[in-house]
Design a protein around this motif. Structure first.
Motif, short mmCIF file in Angstrom:
data_model
loop_
_atom_site.label_atom_id
_atom_site.label_comp_id
_atom_site.label_asym_id
_atom_site.label_seq_id
_atom_site.Cartn_x
_atom_site.Cartn_y
_atom_site.Cartn_z
N MET A 65 0.68 -1.02 -0.12
CA MET A 65 -0.16 -0.01 -0.14
C MET A 65 0.54 1.10 0.11
SD MET A 65 -3.06 0.44 1.89
CE MET A 65 -2.48 0.92 4.38
N VAL A 104 1.75 5.08 -9.54
CA VAL A 104 0.89 3.54 -10.82
C VAL A 104 0.57 3.85 -12.11
CG1 VAL A 104 -1.18 2.63 -9.79
CG2 VAL A 104 0.48 3.33 -8.46
N GLN A 124 -11.38 -5.37 -8.82
CA GLN A 124 -10.28 -6.10 -8.57
C GLN A 124 -9.12 -4.64 -8.40
OE1 GLN A 124 -9.73 -6.91 -4.73
NE2 GLN A 124 -11.92 -6.70 -4.80
N PHE A 125 -7.96 -4.59 -8.69
CA PHE A 125 -7.19 -4.39 -9.12
C PHE A 125 -6.50 -5.45 -9.49
CE2 PHE A 125 -2.48 -2.27 -8.85
CZ PHE A 125 -2.55 -1.49 -9.75
N HIS A 126 -6.32 -5.21 -10.66
CA HIS A 126 -5.37 -7.12 -10.97
C HIS A 126 -4.74 -6.56 -12.54
CE1 HIS A 126 -9.79 -8.39 -12.36
NE2 HIS A 126 -8.44 -8.15 -13.26
N CYS A 139 2.02 -4.43 -10.46
CA CYS A 139 0.58 -3.56 -10.80
C CYS A 139 -0.03 -4.40 -9.76
CB CYS A 139 0.39 -3.02 -11.51
SG CYS A 139 1.20 -2.66 -13.01
N ILE A 192 0.09 -4.07 -5.85
CA ILE A 192 0.11 -2.17 -5.04
C ILE A 192 -1.54 -2.57 -4.77
CG2 ILE A 192 -0.12 -0.28 -5.20
CD1 ILE A 192 2.34 -0.23 -6.92
N LYS A 193 -2.53 -2.46 -3.57
CA LYS A 193 -3.72 -3.36 -3.54
C LYS A 193 -4.52 -1.22 -3.06
CE LYS A 193 -3.19 -7.23 -3.85
NZ LYS A 193 -2.67 -8.19 -4.98
N ALA A 194 -3.15 -0.69 -2.47
CA ALA A 194 -4.40 0.67 -2.14
C ALA A 194 -3.47 2.11 -2.46
CB ALA A 194 -5.15 0.71 -1.00
N PRO A 251 -5.82 0.97 -8.47
CA PRO A 251 -5.91 0.04 -6.95
C PRO A 251 -7.17 0.84 -6.21
CG PRO A 251 -3.49 0.86 -7.43
CD PRO A 251 -4.59 1.38 -9.03
N LYS A 252 -7.48 -0.03 -5.14
CA LYS A 252 -8.46 1.11 -4.52
C LYS A 252 -7.75 2.71 -3.61
CE LYS A 252 -10.80 1.43 0.27
NZ LYS A 252 -12.20 1.57 -0.09
N VAL A 263 -8.27 -3.72 2.23
CA VAL A 263 -7.54 -4.81 1.01
C VAL A 263 -6.32 -5.08 0.88
CG1 VAL A 263 -7.57 -2.37 -0.06
CG2 VAL A 263 -5.44 -2.74 1.20
#
Length: 466
Positions: free
Chosen positions: A188, A203, A297-299, A332, A335-337, A394-395, A465
């Motif tokens: 994060m 990002v 979801q960030f993927h 990438c 990185i969740k948030a 990401p969030k 996250v």
């Protein structure tokens, strides 16, 4: 007797004029003169001198943090070395970072999530040493391994060098954080002010190829226009403008050369805003993302390798050893948030705000951004405006205080609207009676007034996250 009175009045009037102009001249000598031909005339206009002196008076408020300054200096110097590893070299620009390990961690514990903290300072000042108390508090209260890197500051580097350093710190985490008990798959980013800007830009840089493939002009949405919620503190004088970049930066091209978009044709999804809960019953402000955004979801595609060349990107987002370094896709995914504390997300808007305060010439921002012609390419708000709605980010948690006179609240609310328009998972937290400095400094100690509120936002985000 009358002569004495007139003499005193003359002295007072001359002093009232001389002191402000002396301060204005000193500021310009120390930090820079206007770039115009009549720079002396422009810098000494009555309006600008008054605005600049008022800004100087506002900065005098920082004197109340002197005791806190002494605390963080002593803390960083004498902190237990078993929980802090200092001055680890990383990246192509030969910068250093610190790693903070939560107290009570044992060698056989499962890997902890990683938080990378990017400090602010107007792209020209700051150091990782001033973040020791903040990083230690976050590590112990949230239970994460915290990394705090230094990055290139103007004039030693410009904004692309700074973005490169942030990307390199993420790459370092992927390669080395397991030695400190961190989980490279759970990262994060938290940034304050300019640090928030650099975190988002890093990002976006990692997503360079995706963003370039996903650009489009937004269609007009009458339904969205009817239901749009407008923040009273935001600038909504939207005018048609071309986002065509005229010139490359000194180092490389940028993905931020985006299509021509008429901002008047952009529709906005409705957003709900509250304010944080205090003893009087107020609540932390939140912009509720759409249901689609909350489910995103960030993927990246498992088989898709994002690759950017030096000619395409602001920076070369590759570690020194490209054979052993993580791919863009790997970084990438991890990185969740991103949490932005009083961040700058639209460079042109911030430049206009600096003009109102008489600071546009003494500030290093326009120089660090290669001048006004390049403001758009380094503005996350402008970049996101040109993106398709299926780009996954990401969030995003944008935290801002209502009393911030350095970076106005509209910086976060405007960016929040743009993110919501592409269905990103975003929330804006508005904190009453919070200025630009307390949003960062109050994290240093649990006895600070806003510590629990701001730390609570970081903890809440981490739980969601990780």
């Amino acid at each position: 007797m009358f002569r004495e009175v007139f003499r005193n009045l003359a002295v007072m009037m001359s002093t009232a004029v001389a002191i402000p102009y002396t301060i204005a001249i000193l500021c310009n000598v120390l930090y820079g003169w206007p770039m115009s031909r009549d720079r002396l005339k422009d810098s000494l206009s009555v309006k600008k001198v008054c605005a600049l002196n008022f800004a100087v008076i506002q900065q005098m408020k920082l004197l109340k943090y002197v005791s806190l300054y002494v605390r963080w200096k002593c803390f960083y110097k004498y902190f237990d070395s078993s929980h802090l590893v200092k001055d680890i070299p990383f990246g192509r620009n030969e910068k250093q970072l610190d790693v903070y390990v939560p107290a009570g961690r044992h060698r056989h514990d499962s890997p902890k999530p990683v938080l990378i903290y990017i400090f602010g300072g107007g792209w020209s000042s700051g150091d990782k040493s001033m973040c020791g108390l903040v990083c230690s508090q976050i590590a112990n209260q949230i239970g994460t391994v915290v990394c705090c890197p230094n990055y290139s500051l103007y004039p030693q580097g410009c904004v692309d060098d700074m973005i490169q350093d942030v990307v390199d710190s993420i790459s370092w985490v992927h390669n080395n954080i397991d030695m400190y008990g961190g989980d490279k798959e759970k990262i994060m980013l938290v940034g304050h002010s300019a640090g928030a800007h650099l975190s988002v830009m890093a990002v976006l840089e990692l997503l360079h190829d995706r963003l370039m493939a996903g650009r489009e002009d937004f269609p007009h949405s009458e339904a969205a226009d009817k239901n749009a919620f407008y923040f009273e503190d935001q600038h909504y004088d939207l005018v048609s403008c071309s986002y065509e970049e005229k010139q490359n930066s000194e180092t490389a091209d940028s993905f931020c050369i985006v299509n021509s978009v008429n901002m008047n044709e952009m529709g906005h999804e409705p957003m709900d805003v509250d304010t944080p809960e205090s003893d009087a019953g107020q609540g932390i402000g939140h912009i509720a993302a759409t249901e689609e955004a909350q489910s995103l979801q960030f993927h990246m595609d498992a088989d898709g390798e994002d690759d950017c060349s030096d000619n395409d990107s602001v920076v070369t987002v590759r570690p020194k050893d490209s054979d052993t370094g993580p791919s863009l896709s790997d970084m990438c995914k991890s990185i969740k948030a991103i949490i932005g504390l009083a961040g700058v997300y639209h460079i042109k808007d911030h430049y206009e705000h600096e003009k109102l305060r008489g600071l546009e010439d003494v500030s290093c921002m326009h120089r660090a951004m290669y001048g006004e012609d390049h403001f758009k390419r380094f503005s996350p708000t402008v970049i996101i405006m040109s993106m398709k709605r299926n780009i996954k980010l990401p969030k995003m948690v944008l935290v801002h205080g209502t009393e911030d006179y350095v970076v106005p609240l509209s910086s976060s609310t405007k960016f929040g609207e743009v993110l919501t328009d592409i269905f990103a998972d975003v929330s804006v937290r508005v904190i009453p009676d919070c200025d630009h400095y307390s949003i960062f400094l109050d994290l240093m100690s649990q006895d600070r007034r806003l510590h629990d509120v701001i730390m609570g936002i970081i903890l809440e985000t981490a739980r969601r996250v990780f």
